[in-house]
Structure formats: C-alpha cells, structure tokens
Design a protein around this motif. Structure first.
Motif, PDB file in Angstrom:
ATOM      1  N   THR A 109       0.856  -1.187   0.000  1.00 42.56           N
ATOM      2  CA  THR A 109       0.000   0.000   0.000  1.00 42.56           C
ATOM      3  C   THR A 109       0.889   1.232   0.000  1.00 42.56           C
ATOM      4  OG1 THR A 109      -1.719  -1.163   1.249  1.00 42.56           O
ATOM      5  CG2 THR A 109      -1.848   1.242   1.183  1.00 42.56           C
ATOM      6  N   TYR A 110       0.596   2.156  -0.895  1.00 45.40           N
ATOM      7  CA  TYR A 110       1.323   3.420  -0.977  1.00 45.40           C
ATOM      8  C   TYR A 110       0.393   4.535  -0.512  1.00 45.40           C
ATOM      9  CZ  TYR A 110       4.724   0.981  -3.931  1.00 45.40           C
ATOM     10  OH  TYR A 110       5.666   0.119  -4.428  1.00 45.40           O
ATOM     11  N   THR A 111       0.933   5.426   0.275  1.00 42.78           N
ATOM     12  CA  THR A 111       0.191   6.601   0.711  1.00 42.78           C
ATOM     13  C   THR A 111       0.893   7.838   0.170  1.00 42.78           C
ATOM     14  OG1 THR A 111      -0.555   5.486   2.738  1.00 42.78           O
ATOM     15  CG2 THR A 111      -0.698   7.890   2.673  1.00 42.78           C
ATOM     16  N   LEU A 112       0.192   8.586  -0.654  1.00 44.40           N
ATOM     17  CA  LEU A 112       0.748   9.790  -1.269  1.00 44.40           C
ATOM     18  C   LEU A 112      -0.037  10.999  -0.776  1.00 44.40           C
ATOM     19  CD1 LEU A 112       1.054   8.498  -4.949  1.00 44.40           C
ATOM     20  CD2 LEU A 112       2.732   8.333  -3.106  1.00 44.40           C
ATOM     21  N   ARG A 113       0.648  12.082  -0.646  1.00 48.53           N
ATOM     22  CA  ARG A 113       0.026  13.320  -0.171  1.00 48.53           C
ATOM     23  C   ARG A 113       0.228  14.418  -1.197  1.00 48.53           C
ATOM     24  NH1 ARG A 113       1.852  10.545   4.200  1.00 48.53           N
ATOM     25  NH2 ARG A 113       0.445  10.420   6.002  1.00 48.53           N
ATOM     26  N   VAL A 114      -0.844  15.123  -1.481  1.00 50.70           N
ATOM     27  CA  VAL A 114      -0.778  16.233  -2.433  1.00 50.70           C
ATOM     28  C   VAL A 114      -1.666  17.352  -1.907  1.00 50.70           C
ATOM     29  CG1 VAL A 114      -2.626  15.204  -3.822  1.00 50.70           C
ATOM     30  CG2 VAL A 114      -1.147  16.927  -4.825  1.00 50.70           C
ATOM     31  N   ARG A 115      -1.140  18.551  -1.966  1.00 52.26           N
ATOM     32  CA  ARG A 115      -1.901  19.708  -1.471  1.00 52.26           C
ATOM     33  C   ARG A 115      -2.929  20.129  -2.508  1.00 52.26           C
ATOM     34  NH1 ARG A 115      -1.424  22.646   2.804  1.00 52.26           N
ATOM     35  NH2 ARG A 115       0.526  21.618   3.334  1.00 52.26           N
ATOM     36  N   GLU A 116      -4.099  20.505  -1.998  1.00 52.12           N
ATOM     37  CA  GLU A 116      -5.164  20.900  -2.917  1.00 52.12           C
ATOM     38  C   GLU A 116      -4.775  22.131  -3.723  1.00 52.12           C
ATOM     39  OE1 GLU A 116      -8.802  22.440  -1.367  1.00 52.12           O
ATOM     40  OE2 GLU A 116      -7.870  23.261   0.440  1.00 52.12           O
ATOM     41  N   ASN A 117      -5.521  22.370  -4.785  1.00 54.67           N
ATOM     42  CA  ASN A 117      -5.269  23.472  -5.718  1.00 54.67           C
ATOM     43  C   ASN A 117      -3.928  23.322  -6.421  1.00 54.67           C
ATOM     44  OD1 ASN A 117      -7.718  24.694  -4.845  1.00 54.67           O
ATOM     45  ND2 ASN A 117      -6.639  25.632  -3.123  1.00 54.67           N
TER      46      ASN A 117
END
Length: 797
Positions: free
Chosen positions: A456-464
């Motif tokens: 399982t990979y967890t990626l984070r990306v900021r909105e906009n």
C-alpha cells in the motif's frame, strides 16, 4: 724480350675487352627478355632462372659480378648468384604500380661487371582478381513522380573495379521487383547501368521501392559489390477522400448532455501533404441540424449543442462532406436515432475461472459464468458472445449459465496467452452491453511475478495543485531476467464506479511515476484509493497489484462562515441585555464554521467596532460576547457591534458579523416573545435549538473546569502545608508561576504557583494559587490558536 711479351699480352687483353664491350652494346640494342609473375606473390618467390638466357654457368656468376639493377630507389628483384634464380624482393601490387594501365611492365637489367655487360629484361605483372566492384554510395536515391509513364529510363551510378582485363567490371544485375528492370549500355568509359520503368508507380499503393543493384566482375571466382537503390515515389492529388463507412448509424439517449460525442466520422485520403489534409463540414443541413449538432472540422467529431427530445424528433439524418487540400471531396451519411432510456446494463458473474490451461487438452473448461439483467421484457433479454477468431466457444448450460471451453487443443509454442472478452448484450433500446476480460495462459514458464516494494502506498498532495503534477511513484521488481523482468505499470479500474479515476491521475507505464491530471479540491475530495497493476513481459505475463491511497492536504482557501447570528435574514437579530447585568454577563455567542481543516479551521474572534468602546468584549477563542463592566443609566440603549472572525491559515482569511444589542430594564413582557410565538420559532428554526443546547453544554463544561481547578488548588495547598516549603533544599524548583492557556472553544488563561516536592517518589507538580485573568481585556490578548476541541498549554516561568 720480356718487354715485348708484356706488350703483346696487353694488346690481347685490350682486344678481348673491346670484344665484350661491343658484345654488350649489341645485347643492349637487342629486344629485352620478358618474364612474368602474378601480383601479390610473397617475397622470395621464384620468377625465372637466368643462366640459360645469360649463357653462363653457375661458377661464372660470382666471378663476373652478376647483379640486378632497376630504376628508382626500390629494389623489387634480387639475383641469387649461387643458383642463377631471379627472385621477388617484395610483394608486388599491380594496382599500386600501374593503376588501370595494361600491361603492367617493370623494366630491369642484369649487370655483369667483369667484363662489363648489360642484359635487358622486363617483368610483366599479371593481374589477379583481388578487388571487388565498389559503389561510392551504398544507397542510391531516386525521386520519381507517380505520374511518370512506363518505359522511362533513369541513369544510375556505376561501380568501380581496380582490376583490369577479364577481372574488371563486366555486368550489373538487380534484385527482382515488379516496377523496374536493368538495361546495360556500352560506352567508351565502360558499361552504363540504366533503370527502365516497367509498371506505373502508385504512391498510395507503395510509397517507397527498394531493391539491390549488384555489380559483377569477370574473375574466377567472380567478385561482386552491391548498393541499395531506394525509389521515393512523389505524390500527386489523384485520390479523393473516402469515408470508412458511407452510413453511420448511432443511437443517442434523449437525456444526453450538451457536449456529448454522438459519433466520430473518419475519412481517409491516400495522398500526402496538402492533398491529404481533410476538413469536415455539414452538407445541405437544415436549421434544426445546425442548432442541434456541431462537427469538428479537423477530427470529424460530432457533438451535441442542445439536448435531444425524443417526443419532438425521433431521428436526424446528417450529410457530412470531407474535402482535401486539392478540392476533391467525398461524403457520408450519419443517421442519429433518439432513444428512450434502458438504464440497466447486463451483469456478469464469474462462478469458476481457470486461467492456466495445459496445452494439448481437448475441450478444457476455462470458466463457468452466469448473466443477469434487472430490466424486464426486451431490455432484460440477453445474448452472450466472444470474438470469433479465438480457439474458444461459449456453451449454454441451464438458464442464463454459460461454460467457456477450448475449441481446439492449445499450442503454447504458437500462442501462450489469450485475452478473451466476454460480451453480454441485452435487447433493449438502445442495447446495453457489459464486457468482461479473461486472460488465459498456456503453460507456465515465467514463474516470478513482479513484486511491489509496498503493498500500500500513501501519497500526499496539497489541494489546488497544478495539473500534471508529479505526486509520487510506485515501484515493482521482478526476479526474472530479460523480457520477463521488464515491468510495465497501469491503473486498475476503480472499485467505486463513481470515482472519475481517469481524470484524476495517470501513471507512466515505464517507470511507475504518478501524476495528478487536474487540480484537486480538499473540500470535495479528501482522499481516494485506486489499484495499480505491475505486469512483466514474460510469456505468459504475470502481474501483481498494489493499492495507492492519495491524501489531499488542505489549503486555506475557505473564509470563515458565520452561522449565528444569521446574516441572510430580512431583519437583524437583536440581543437583549438587562441593565442590571454584572460585568462578564454573557450577551450572545458568535458561531462560525470554516470549510477547511486543521489549523486552517482554527477560528479566533475580535471586536472590530462598537458603538461604545469598553462596554462589551469578545472572547477570542469561542466568540462569546460579554459585558466588560457594569451598565449604567448613562449608557446608550442601542448598540452596534462588529465582530471579526479570522482563521489561523497562511495567509489568514476572515469574515465579519454585525450584532445589535438593546439594553432593557428587565426581561418584562414587552421585550419577550409570547410562548406560542417562541414555540413556533423554535419549531421553525431548529438551528436555534441546537445553538442553545451547544451553548448550555459549553457553559456547563466551563463551570465544571473552574470547579476542578479550585478543588485541585485546595488539595495542593493542604499537601504543600504538610510537606513543608517548596523552596527547601529538597525541591528541585523554587516557587514559580505556571500560565495555563486554553486553546479550546471555552479556553481561558490561568496562572498557578508550581513547585516540585523532593522525595515524593513521583516528582509530581503542585498547582497553587490560581490567578484568574481578566478575559475582558481582549484588546491586549494575542490569539495563539483556535480549535473546537479543549486543550491546555502549560507555560513554566
């Protein structure tokens, strides 16, 4: 007498010398003797024996000083005085010595010194076939228009051969082709090859023609050289656009949205360049068609420009014309049938699936499946099928059950993997279908599937975010080698059919890099999951899957929104405050929310403007509006307060609300609503009830917190009295003040005296003498945090 004999002997020697000189001169004037030798013979090779031609014996050679002389510094021949043999002193290259001249002759002389005598001779060097014909250009390019008539000849480049005579270039040949034959023409410079066009050229049939030109010499064995002849056929506008189909029949649901792609017409022009550029337009279209449909001039895409109405028009007939850059055109017809809704596609359930089949087995069962459709009538009747070119067939079983079997024995060496698409189509209007793909592998020689570094990979990306942003990568390795270890990546269909995965992310098939395709909105989508497949290129292909969870990080893009007092009412909400209220009387509470999360949603409240400054204050952390002092008769009856609500984001966002406060002598009947009206308002506005309940709960929690702190203070003070002074030699800390700042909705700041009793065993802190701050001095208060939850931060000084 002796003098006379000596004179006579001298005269005889002079006569002999004159005889030999005259003999040498006579030999010089005679025709040279010819000898021959083949080129490229090794040094020391035998040429001829000169004893007979010189008329000498072996014993005379040394005595007379016989040797070979020639022009130039190089000595290419040597003379053996022991045997009289003429030998090569070095390897001779005819092409280097004579070039293309024929014959190649090297003159030399045999010199006899005692007495002096010259023997003229020539060495003829015979050519051997040691050079192949060579083309200067390995590729010969000819550009010929497709309009050239058959019978036209084209001169092409000749080959060169350094050999001479029969070993030189003798003929040319070309590899078999259907358009050209070779014509040879003799000239003073040799044989000239020419290409003759036998068959008219057609660029659309064959844009380029390649064949091999071979040059042959006359040696034994013959040598040859080749060059590639490439004919580039130049285009003329001799083809009109042709549609893939003359009639396109499409069915469109009447609720299809504007911008829906009805169909894509495609025409093909065999010409190239400007002659092959096609544009699409409507031909003889009515006003209804032009208002309802639009066609892309470049792609042929047919788009809806207004919604269809089955009850008004059931079908449309569109004539579309395709025109190329030369003015030639073709046309097709698109028949659009407006259909009512058949809103349930068939369903396919796989009961049994065997995806690895041993080869050479007869009628092997691969899968058992069932189909169903919740619709009724023709919309619920179904037909199940697969592609015709596969060695499998579907065998109907009991109602709505099918068995997938092999039609013929499978051969792994012929094909090791089959992708079977099972198509289930109903008989509704329009017909809906469901497809299910099955991958069947024959035998198993690739025994290692790609393995992801994480399940399982967890990626984070900021909105906009910006579109096409690289948000992370997945990585899989395969223990196999070669093609079996080459891993490709792809996205799996989402488990949630409502998730538009194809418009959210994409993956680089070669390196597993993931990209966000569009800007994300935290308030609309906080997280989503999808599957990633890694497949190797073995035979058969094996694959594995991993789950990727993308967390969208919040950005401060929402300003606070005031729930109470409501700002959209027709009449302002007036708060009643009795003149007998004490300082700290709760007037009202400003309730606001923020669509963001985390510290972006932590709210603080500030009094911006008031009719009478200093009379009211706003609690920064929970928005409570309280009186700052006792009211007097001189205070104005009506007051207008402006409260600023600000979040803790970066940069911060804010909103303001206006409060109307009315000072009354008491809650008498004229100022209070009737019970019936109050009950009706409570029923009409449930939010007011929720606010009242929330305010009561918060107030109760605040009162409970104060009582707990008072109890702790008393308990600590009694323990401190029995344990002695905190600042004694056993205490680690002298008496200090502890500032306890609350960051919750009802947070307040407290200061305590704290000390640590030595020898207590637990080293616990003692909180003494709480000092309640004046929370009404809000002008000097700095807001550190705002959070709906209750928290305390302890400051030791």
């Amino acid at each position: 007498m002796e003098a006379g004999e000596g004179k006579e002997r001298f005269l005889k020697q002079r006569q002999v010398l004159i005889f030999f000189v005259l003999l040498g001169i006579a030999q010089v004037a005679s025709k040279p003797k010819q000898y021959s030798v083949a080129e490229e013979m090794e040094s020391g090779s035998f040429v001829a024996n000169l004893l007979k031609d010189l008329g000498l014996e072996v014993n005379d050679l040394a005595a007379r000083g016989a040797r070979v002389v020639s022009k130039g510094k190089k000595t290419r021949l040597q003379f053996d005085r022991q045997t009289g043999n003429l030998l090569l002193n070095e390897k001779l290259d005819r092409e280097e010595l004579c070039g293309l001249a024929e014959p190649c002759v090297l003159p030399f002389q045999v010199l006899l010194e005692n007495p002096l005598q010259f023997f003229q001779a020539e060495l003829w060097i015979r050519d051997i076939n040691d050079h192949s014909p060579v083309f200067l250009d390995k590729e010969i390019l000819l550009k010929i228009s497709e309009s050239i008539t058959p019978g036209t000849t084209f001169l092409i480049e000749r080959a060169q051969d350094l050999d001479v005579g029969s070993n030189s270039l003798q003929s040319y040949t070309v590899s078999p082709n259907s358009h050209f034959h070779l014509k040879l023409q003799d000239s003073s410079d040799g044989i000239l090859p020419q290409l003759v066009l036998d068959k008219a050229l057609d660029r659309e049939e064959q844009a380029e023609i390649r064949f091999t030109l071979t040059a042959l010499d006359g040696g034994t064995p013959p040598r040859s050289g080749t060059a590639l002849v490439r004919i580039e056929v130049l285009d003329i506008n001799d083809n009109a656009p042709e549609f893939a189909k003359l009639l396109y029949e499409v069915q469109v649901l009447e609720n299809s949205p504007i911008g829906f792609q009805v169909a894509v017409v495609s025409a093909r022009d065999l010409d190239i360049g400007t002659y092959g550029e096609i544009s699409y337009v409507f031909s003889q279209a009515s006003e209804d068609i032009r208002k309802t449909f639009q066609i892309n001039a470049k792609s042929g895409e047919l788009i809806l420009t207004q919604k269809l109405d089955f009850e008004s028009i059931q079908s449309y007939t569109l004539n579309i014309q395709a025109t190329d850059g030369g003015g030639l055109s073709g046309s097709c017809m698109v028949f659009v049938q407006v259909m009512d809704l058949n809103d349930n596609p068939p369903e396919l359930t796989m009961s049994t699936l065997i995806d690895h089949i041993p080869e050479n087995l007869q009628e092997t069962i691969i899968a058992v499946l069932s189909v169903s459709d919740p619709d009724s009538g023709d919309n619920g009747r179904m037909v199940c099928s697969i592609e015709d070119d596969l060695p499998f067939f579907l065998k109907p079983s009991v109602e709505n059950f099918y068995t997938l079997l092999t039609n013929t024995p499978l051969d792994r060496e012929t094909k090791s993997e089959y992708n079977i698409t099972i198509t289930v189509t109903d008989f509704g209007t329009p017909r809906l279908k469901t497809q299910h793909n099955i991958t069947v592998t024959v035998s198993d020689v690739n025994d290692n599937a790609p393995a992801f570094s994480q399940t399982t990979y967890t990626l984070r990306v900021r909105e906009n975010n910006s579109p096409a942003l690289h948000i992370g990568s997945v990585s899989a390795t395969d223990r196999d080698s070669g093609a079996n270890a080459q891993v490709t990546y792809s996205l799996l269909p989402p488990a949630d059919p409502q998730l538009p995965l194809a418009s959210l992310v994409s993956i680089n098939a070669d390196n597993g890099q993931l990209f966000a395709l569009r800007s994300l909105d935290y308030e609309a989508l906080q997280a989503f999951e999808f599957g990633v497949r890694a497949a190797d290129r073995g035979s058969p292909a094996l694959s594995s899957q991993a789950r990727v969870r993308v967390l969208v990080l919040d950005d401060n893009d929402n300003a606070p929104f005031v729930l109470y007092p409501p700002q959209n009412g027709s009449a302002p909400c007036t708060e009643l405050v009795p003149r007998a209220a004490e300082a700290g009387y709760l007037v009202t509470k400003v309730v606001a929310v923020d669509g963001d999360s985390g510290q972006n949603a932590w709210l603080s409240y500030q009094l911006l403007k008031a009719t009478e400054p200093g009379l009211f204050g706003v609690w920064a952390h929970n928005g409570e509006v309280r009186t700052a002092r006792l009211l007097s008769e001189r205070d104005t009856v009506k007051h207008r307060l402006v409260v600023l609500v600000r979040d803790n984001g970066e940069p911060p966002r804010s909103a303001s609300v206006t409060l109307h406060v009315l000072l009354v002598d008491g809650f008498s009947q004229p100022y209070l609503p009737l019970p019936e009206v109050a009950a009706a308002e409570a029923r009409a506005d449930p939010l007011t009830v929720y606010l009242v309940v929330a305010l009561a709960s918060v107030s109760s929690l605040f009162l409970f917190s104060v009582l707990v702190f008072v109890a702790v203070r008393l308990c600590r003070r009694s323990r401190a009295a029995s344990a002695g002074r905190c600042s004694g030699p056993e205490g680690h800390f002298p008496g200090h003040l502890v500032d306890v700042s609350g960051t919750g909705t009802l947070s307040q700041s407290y200061q305590y005296e704290v000390c640590l009793t030595g020898g207590s065993g637990t080293d616990e802190f003692k909180f003494l003498k709480p000092i309640l701050p004046n929370f009404l001095g809000l002008g000097e208060e700095r807001v550190h945090e705002a959070n709906p939850s209750f928290r305390n931060s302890f400051k030791f000084s």
